[in-house]
Structures are given as structure tokens and as C-alpha cells.
Design a protein around this motif. Structure first.
Motif, PDB file in Angstrom:
ATOM      1  N   VAL A   1      41.842  45.484  48.710  1.00 48.92           N
ATOM      2  CA  VAL A   1      41.690  44.110  49.205  1.00 48.92           C
ATOM      3  C   VAL A   1      40.481  43.471  48.545  1.00 48.92           C
ATOM      4  N   GLY A   2      40.631  42.242  48.052  1.00 48.19           N
ATOM      5  CA  GLY A   2      39.570  41.500  47.390  1.00 48.19           C
ATOM      6  C   GLY A   2      39.618  41.592  45.881  1.00 48.19           C
ATOM      7  N   SER A   3      40.372  42.562  45.347  1.00 48.32           N
ATOM      8  CA  SER A   3      40.479  42.688  43.892  1.00 48.32           C
ATOM      9  C   SER A   3      41.587  41.783  43.374  1.00 48.32           C
ATOM     10  N   GLN A   4      41.585  41.573  42.067  1.00 48.47           N
ATOM     11  CA  GLN A   4      42.588  40.723  41.438  1.00 48.47           C
ATOM     12  C   GLN A   4      43.880  41.534  41.202  1.00 48.47           C
ATOM     13  N   THR A   5      44.984  40.857  41.393  1.00 52.31           N
ATOM     14  CA  THR A   5      46.268  41.510  41.147  1.00 52.31           C
ATOM     15  C   THR A   5      46.550  41.552  39.652  1.00 52.31           C
ATOM     16  N   ASP A   6      47.568  42.306  39.249  1.00 52.86           N
ATOM     17  CA  ASP A   6      47.885  42.421  37.828  1.00 52.86           C
ATOM     18  C   ASP A   6      48.600  41.164  37.334  1.00 52.86           C
ATOM     19  N   SER A   7      48.711  41.077  36.013  1.00 51.74           N
ATOM     20  CA  SER A   7      49.309  39.888  35.393  1.00 51.74           C
ATOM     21  C   SER A   7      50.795  39.783  35.694  1.00 51.74           C
ATOM     22  N   GLU A   8      51.445  40.901  35.936  1.00 50.53           N
ATOM     23  CA  GLU A   8      52.880  40.862  36.207  1.00 50.53           C
ATOM     24  C   GLU A   8      53.186  40.145  37.510  1.00 50.53           C
ATOM     25  N   THR A   9      52.274  40.268  38.493  1.00 51.35           N
ATOM     26  CA  THR A   9      52.460  39.554  39.760  1.00 51.35           C
ATOM     27  C   THR A   9      52.322  38.053  39.546  1.00 51.35           C
ATOM     28  N   VAL A  10      51.359  37.657  38.703  1.00 53.61           N
ATOM     29  CA  VAL A  10      51.193  36.244  38.391  1.00 53.61           C
ATOM     30  C   VAL A  10      52.425  35.717  37.660  1.00 53.61           C
ATOM     31  N   GLU A  11      52.963  36.525  36.728  1.00 55.27           N
ATOM     32  CA  GLU A  11      54.173  36.121  36.017  1.00 55.27           C
ATOM     33  C   GLU A  11      55.345  35.998  36.980  1.00 55.27           C
ATOM     34  N   LEU A  12      55.433  36.925  37.948  1.00 61.83           N
ATOM     35  CA  LEU A  12      56.510  36.900  38.917  1.00 61.83           C
ATOM     36  C   LEU A  12      56.459  35.636  39.753  1.00 61.83           C
ATOM     37  N   ALA A  13      55.271  35.166  40.069  1.00 65.85           N
ATOM     38  CA  ALA A  13      55.109  33.962  40.883  1.00 65.85           C
ATOM     39  C   ALA A  13      55.647  32.725  40.167  1.00 65.85           C
ATOM     40  N   SER A  14      55.629  32.749  38.833  1.00 70.50           N
ATOM     41  CA  SER A  14      56.107  31.596  38.070  1.00 70.50           C
ATOM     42  C   SER A  14      57.592  31.693  37.720  1.00 70.50           C
ATOM     43  N   MET A  15      58.217  32.834  38.070  1.00 72.11           N
ATOM     44  CA  MET A  15      59.636  33.008  37.774  1.00 72.11           C
ATOM     45  C   MET A  15      60.483  32.270  38.794  1.00 72.11           C
TER      46      MET A  15
END
Length: 364
Positions: free
Chosen positions: A105-119
Motif C-alpha cells: 500500500v502506498g507504492s506505485q502500480t506497474d505500467s501494465e495496470t496503467v495501460e489496462l485503465a486506458s483500454m
């Protein structure tokens, strides 16, 4: 070819065929099984993610604070195995706000989660099956909570899925090997059973054939003995050429028969006749020399003139002389065939009903 070679070739042929079928069918089965495994995993994680999203949305609609909503999510996912399939919560900045492993908790998620959010839509099983997985766990489903910056993300552990799939694949290969071996043993067993029946039938038919050959040999020996005895009698006695007083009386025999060759009259001595046959209502006389002529007399009339010790009525079409018979062979299932000299233009056969009389005639 002996039985060992037959079994070897059959085993090799079956093994090659089975191997080819497995090589062709196994990749399709592997992909289908992998897809089913991933579809089930995605369906399960989607259900968990939607349940948490519904809980968070209900909490927000009940005017609970963001901190209370996050605390409720954390309580719900606490204790779940983050090394397996799990759900976590992130905000729009990509910061993890709830995770099964509280230390995350409090750490940054990986880039794949960010990519998933834009899908526009989440990963499906086919995409996961075809993609090259870089991480142990990858996000496959994302569900935002309306009115908040909270997003719930579902992860599946691809390493565990692939390990499970490999175990299933190994078990399947062992099962196929067992099925192939069992089928091969079954085929060889059936082949052995069928070949055993075939050998028994061949043995039976061979015995029947040998009996037939022995009987034919005896018959031909009788023919040879009869011909020799007849030749001896002809050497010791003269032929009585006195005309018959009564054509129906066997004690008097005609010495010659009047025949025709085209428009020419031709008398034929009885002892020169090799055989007589009827074809297309015409009676043909064939002499020992091979010369052929016709007569107006019927086969019954001609047979009444002949010496029954020398001539045999083979059937309704043929009368044959003992001196013209060269060989007797088996014909069909229960008939005999006479080979004569000079050769005949028609088959000279003796039916089953006449065979016994013919054998008795040869034994006179």
C-alpha cells in the motif's frame, strides 16, 4: 510372410498412425485446454472484482468517506494470497491504496495496470494465451467505482496457470501413451485371434483339397488302368463289323456312323470317335485325328450304337470315349472336368449326380 513379421509391421503401422494423429490433434487440444483454464480464471477474478466494486459503490452511495471505503476494501482482501489470483485497489495516479500484502500500500502500480485503465475492454483468454507474459501476475480486469478515483484491479498469476497447464499436459500425454499402448495390444490381440481363425480355416480347406487331390489321383489312375486294359483287349480281339440287326439292342453294334462335312457324306468308324457333343441343336462328331463332322442323329441314338465300356455319357450334351480322356480335374465345388485329346471347344464337365457313375465306369 510369417506371423512375427505381420505383427511387427502391424505394430509399426499402428504406432505411426497413432503418433501422426496425436501430433496433429495435440496442439489443438493444448490451446483449447489453455483457453478454458484462462477463461475460468478470468471469470473468477472478474466476479471477485465486481463484488468489491459493488461493495465500494454501495459504500459511496451511503455517503461513507473515501478512507472508510478503502478500509472496507482492505479488510475484504486482507489475508488473500497475493501470489495467486487477487484484487487490489488503486487511485487514478496509479498509487496502490489497498492490497492483500499491506506492505504494498502506498507504492506505485506497474505500467501494465496503467495501460489496462486506458483500454476499452479487459484482456480475454485468447489474448493471454497468445501474449508473451513478462510478469508473474498480470492485470486482466479493471472496474472503477463511480464518483470516486478508486479503481479495483483483478490480477491472475500466469506462472501458476502455466504450471497447472503443464501438469495437465503431462498427465494427458501419459494418458495418451497408455491409450496408445492399450490400443496397440488390443489390435495385436485381435490380429492374433483373426489370424488364428484364418489359419484354422486354411488348414481345413487344405485338408479338403488334399482329399480332393487324392481322389482325383485315384480317378486318374483308374482312367489309366482302364485305358491300358482296353488297349490290351483291342490287341487280342478283332472288331466285329457286322451291322446291328436292331439299333436298340446292345448286343449288336454299328461299326460306322454316317456323318456330313459340308455337302460331303463321311462314314466314321466307331472306334475312331473321340467324343460327340451337341451345340446349338447340332450334333458334332470329333474323331481321334481331330477331324470334325456333323450328323443328323440325336445323342441318344448315337449312344445306343456305342460300346458302353468304351464310351460314357457325361451329360445331355456330351459322349466321350475312354481313349480320348487325358486327365480328370476338379471343377467347381462338386463337379469333375474332363480334359480330352483332341482338345474340345466346349467344357466337358460331369455333374455331382453323374460323378459316382463315372467313377464306377472307370473301375470296370
Amino acid at each position: 510372410m510369417n506371423n512375427a513379421k505381420i505383427y511387427l509391421f502391424s505394430a509399426v503401422a499402428f504406432a505411426v498412425l497413432f503418433f501422426c494423429i496425436v501430433i496433429i490433434a495435440l496442439p489443438f487440444w493444448e490451446r483449447k485446454t489453455n483457453l478454458q483454464l484462462l477463461e475460468e480464471a478470468i471469470k473468477n477474478i472478474e466476479g471477485k472484482t465486481n463484488d468489491l466494486a459493488t461493495f465500494a459503490q454501495t459504500s459511496f452511495n451511503n455517503e461513507l468517506s473515501k478512507e472508510q471505503i478503502i478500509k472496507g476494501i482492505q479488510t475484504s482482501i486482507a489475508g488473500t494470497d497475493s501470489k495467486s489470483d487477487y484484487v487490489m485497489a488503486v487511485d487514478w495516479s496509479g498509487t496502490i491504496i489497498a492490497h492483500p500484502d499491506i506492505t504494498q500500500v502506498g507504492s506505485q502500480t506497474d505500467s501494465e495496470t496503467v495501460e489496462l485503465a486506458s483500454m476499452e475492454s479487459a484482456y480475454n483468454a485468447s489474448q493471454l494465451c497468445d501474449m508473451r507474459v513478462r510478469n508473474v501476475s498480470i492485470p486482466v480486469f479493471l472496474q472503477p467505482v463511480n464518483g470516486t478515483d478508486i479503481m479495483l484491479v483483478g490480477y491472475i498469476n500466469m506462472s501458476l496457470k502455466q504450471e497447472l497447464f503443464q501438469n495437465m499436459l503431462e498427465n494427458t500425454r501419459l494418458l495418451l501413451a497408455f491409450i496408445g499402448l492399450s490400443s496397440l495390444l488390443f489390435v495385436l490381440g485381435m490380429l492374433r485371434y483373426v489370424s488364428g481363425l484364418y489359419e484354422i480355416e486354411i488348414t481345413r480347406r487344405t485338408a479338403i483339397m488334399e482329399d480332393g487331390v487324392i481322389n482325383l489321383e485315384k480317378l486318374n489312375n483308374s482312367l489309366e488302368d482302364y485305358q491300358n486294359r482296353l488297349a490290351s483287349v483291342e490287341d487280342r480281339t478283332s472288331i466285329d463289323t457286322k451291322p446291328k440287326v436292331n439299333a436298340n439292342d446292345k448286343e449288336f453294334e454299328k461299326s460306322r456312323l454316317l456323318t456330313y462335312v459340308r455337302n460331303e457324306l463321311l462314314p466314321v468308324l466307331m472306334e475312331d470317335i473321340a467324343y460327340v457333343y451337341v451345340e446349338n441343336t447340332i450334333t458334332y462328331i470329333v474323331q481321334r485325328s481331330g477331324k470334325k463332322s456333323t450328323t443328323t442323329e440325336s445323342l441318344d441314338q448315337i449312344f445306343s450304337y456305342l460300346d458302353e465300356n468304351t464310351f460314357f455319357r457325361a451329360n445331355r450334351q456330351i459322349i466321350v470315349a475312354i481313349t480320348s480322356i487325358e486327365r480328370i480335374v476338379k471343377y467347381g465345388k462338386s463337379q469333375l472336368k474332363i480334359e480330352v485329346n483332341p482338345p474340345s471347344e466346349i467344357d466337358m464337365t460331369i455333374g455331382k449326380n453323374k460323378a459316382a457313375a463315372f467313377k464306377q465306369w472307370l473301375d470296370l
